[in-house]
Write a protein that holds these residues in place. Sequence first.
Motif, PDB file in Angstrom:
ATOM      1  N   ASN A 116       3.603   0.362   3.033  1.00  0.00           N
ATOM      2  CA  ASN A 116       2.679   0.499   1.678  1.00  0.00           C
ATOM      3  C   ASN A 116       1.445  -0.316   1.918  1.00  0.00           C
ATOM      4  OD1 ASN A 116       3.570  -2.239   1.860  1.00  0.00           O
ATOM      5  ND2 ASN A 116       4.810  -1.866  -0.143  1.00  0.00           N
ATOM      6  N   GLY A 117       0.599  -0.543   0.975  1.00  0.00           N
ATOM      7  CA  GLY A 117      -0.567  -1.016   1.156  1.00  0.00           C
ATOM      8  C   GLY A 117      -1.347  -1.621  -0.086  1.00  0.00           C
ATOM      9  N   VAL A 145      -8.746   0.313   2.269  1.00  0.00           N
ATOM     10  CA  VAL A 145      -7.326   0.504   2.281  1.00  0.00           C
ATOM     11  C   VAL A 145      -6.531   0.025   3.074  1.00  0.00           C
ATOM     12  CG1 VAL A 145      -5.456   2.026   1.849  1.00  0.00           C
ATOM     13  CG2 VAL A 145      -7.665   2.369   0.385  1.00  0.00           C
ATOM     14  N   MET A 146      -5.746  -1.015   3.135  1.00  0.00           N
ATOM     15  CA  MET A 146      -5.087  -1.513   4.308  1.00  0.00           C
ATOM     16  C   MET A 146      -3.456  -1.731   4.053  1.00  0.00           C
ATOM     17  SD  MET A 146      -6.296  -5.434   5.844  1.00  0.00           S
ATOM     18  CE  MET A 146      -8.016  -4.886   6.282  1.00  0.00           C
ATOM     19  N   ASP A 163      -8.118   6.422   4.877  1.00  0.00           N
ATOM     20  CA  ASP A 163      -7.073   5.657   4.401  1.00  0.00           C
ATOM     21  C   ASP A 163      -7.043   5.892   2.976  1.00  0.00           C
ATOM     22  OD1 ASP A 163      -6.686   3.769   6.722  1.00  0.00           O
ATOM     23  OD2 ASP A 163      -8.667   3.794   6.586  1.00  0.00           O
ATOM     24  N   VAL A 164      -5.896   6.012   2.433  1.00  0.00           N
ATOM     25  CA  VAL A 164      -5.738   6.212   0.987  1.00  0.00           C
ATOM     26  C   VAL A 164      -4.240   5.730   0.520  1.00  0.00           C
ATOM     27  CG1 VAL A 164      -5.234   8.003  -0.645  1.00  0.00           C
ATOM     28  CG2 VAL A 164      -6.774   8.501   1.312  1.00  0.00           C
ATOM     29  N   LEU A 179      -2.359   7.872   3.527  1.00  0.00           N
ATOM     30  CA  LEU A 179      -3.178   7.956   4.845  1.00  0.00           C
ATOM     31  C   LEU A 179      -3.627   6.684   5.453  1.00  0.00           C
ATOM     32  CD1 LEU A 179      -5.837  10.802   3.932  1.00  0.00           C
ATOM     33  CD2 LEU A 179      -3.955  11.025   5.657  1.00  0.00           C
ATOM     34  N   ARG A 180      -3.165   6.442   6.768  1.00  0.00           N
ATOM     35  CA  ARG A 180      -3.727   5.294   7.669  1.00  0.00           C
ATOM     36  C   ARG A 180      -4.310   5.668   8.564  1.00  0.00           C
ATOM     37  NH1 ARG A 180       0.799   1.023  10.115  1.00  0.00           N
ATOM     38  NH2 ARG A 180      -0.583  -0.704  10.403  1.00  0.00           N
ATOM     39  N   ASN A 181      -5.586   5.396   8.587  1.00  0.00           N
ATOM     40  CA  ASN A 181      -6.409   5.767   9.848  1.00  0.00           C
ATOM     41  C   ASN A 181      -6.512   7.161  10.348  1.00  0.00           C
ATOM     42  OD1 ASN A 181      -6.884   3.113  10.528  1.00  0.00           O
ATOM     43  ND2 ASN A 181      -5.053   2.799  11.793  1.00  0.00           N
ATOM     44  N   GLY A 182      -6.515   8.148   8.974  1.00  0.00           N
ATOM     45  CA  GLY A 182      -6.601   9.424   9.065  1.00  0.00           C
ATOM     46  C   GLY A 182      -5.082  10.266   9.568  1.00  0.00           C
TER      47      GLY A 182
END
Length: 251
Positions: free
Chosen positions: A118-119, A131-132, A217-218, A155-158
């Motif tokens: 999660n982020g 977004v991290m 990043d989403v 999304l994380r790093n695409g």
Amino acid sequence: MTLSRWLLAALGCATMTSYLHSAEAVEHEGAKYHLFRVEKADWGKLQLAWLGADGKPLGDFNGLRRDLVAKGQQIAFATNAGIFERGPKPCGLTICGGKELVPLNLQSGEGNFYLKPNGIFFLDDDKGPGVMEAAEFARSGLKPRLATQSGPLMLRNGVIHPAFNLNSPNRRLRNAVGVRKKDQQIIFAMSDRDNSQLGSVTFHQFSGFFLHLGCDDVLYLDGDISNMLIDPPADCKLTPNTFAAMFFVAK
């Protein structure tokens, strides 16, 4: 249907005009989405609120509107910021106006919020938005002006979240926030509330739409209760849906 007309139908308002930022409706791969973009020049106008002037939860768009009216302001844009628990209280990190109101939550649990990774979506007016992943944020030392924690990270790093299934039957109304890679434009998107066929989307489908928009990043915000306002008239009847923290731009 344009976003303004869509909101008119949903809210029963007589008139509506756009304000400040672009608002648009986009169809992509069998689904319809409504977008609100915040350009770099307008980062400072994006706010996050959970508590009102009395220290109590605002609760919904009506509470947000009352709080702004007391300050001589109105809603130009608003949307719910993330998943919450009884209170209503955000489930995780909430920073409003540089003040941490709810701490980072790295616990395990059931439901979308706890679907790891999660982020955090955050905005620092100097360093910009991002977004991290939650644990990465804990190590980052960042002290942003606003931040909300939710889950999952779509999304994380695409890369689309590994738990998302291309052929999933789980289609719902959903909203999320991402940051466009090329220029750090903040994009809020929600699937269509008026049309269940076009507005019910899978996590994988929604993630692919953000890739189409240029976001790597989403962060997922919430599901069926979600809503979005663009410049509602002062006497407009607003949804009574309960929210905790809410993103907004005031005018």
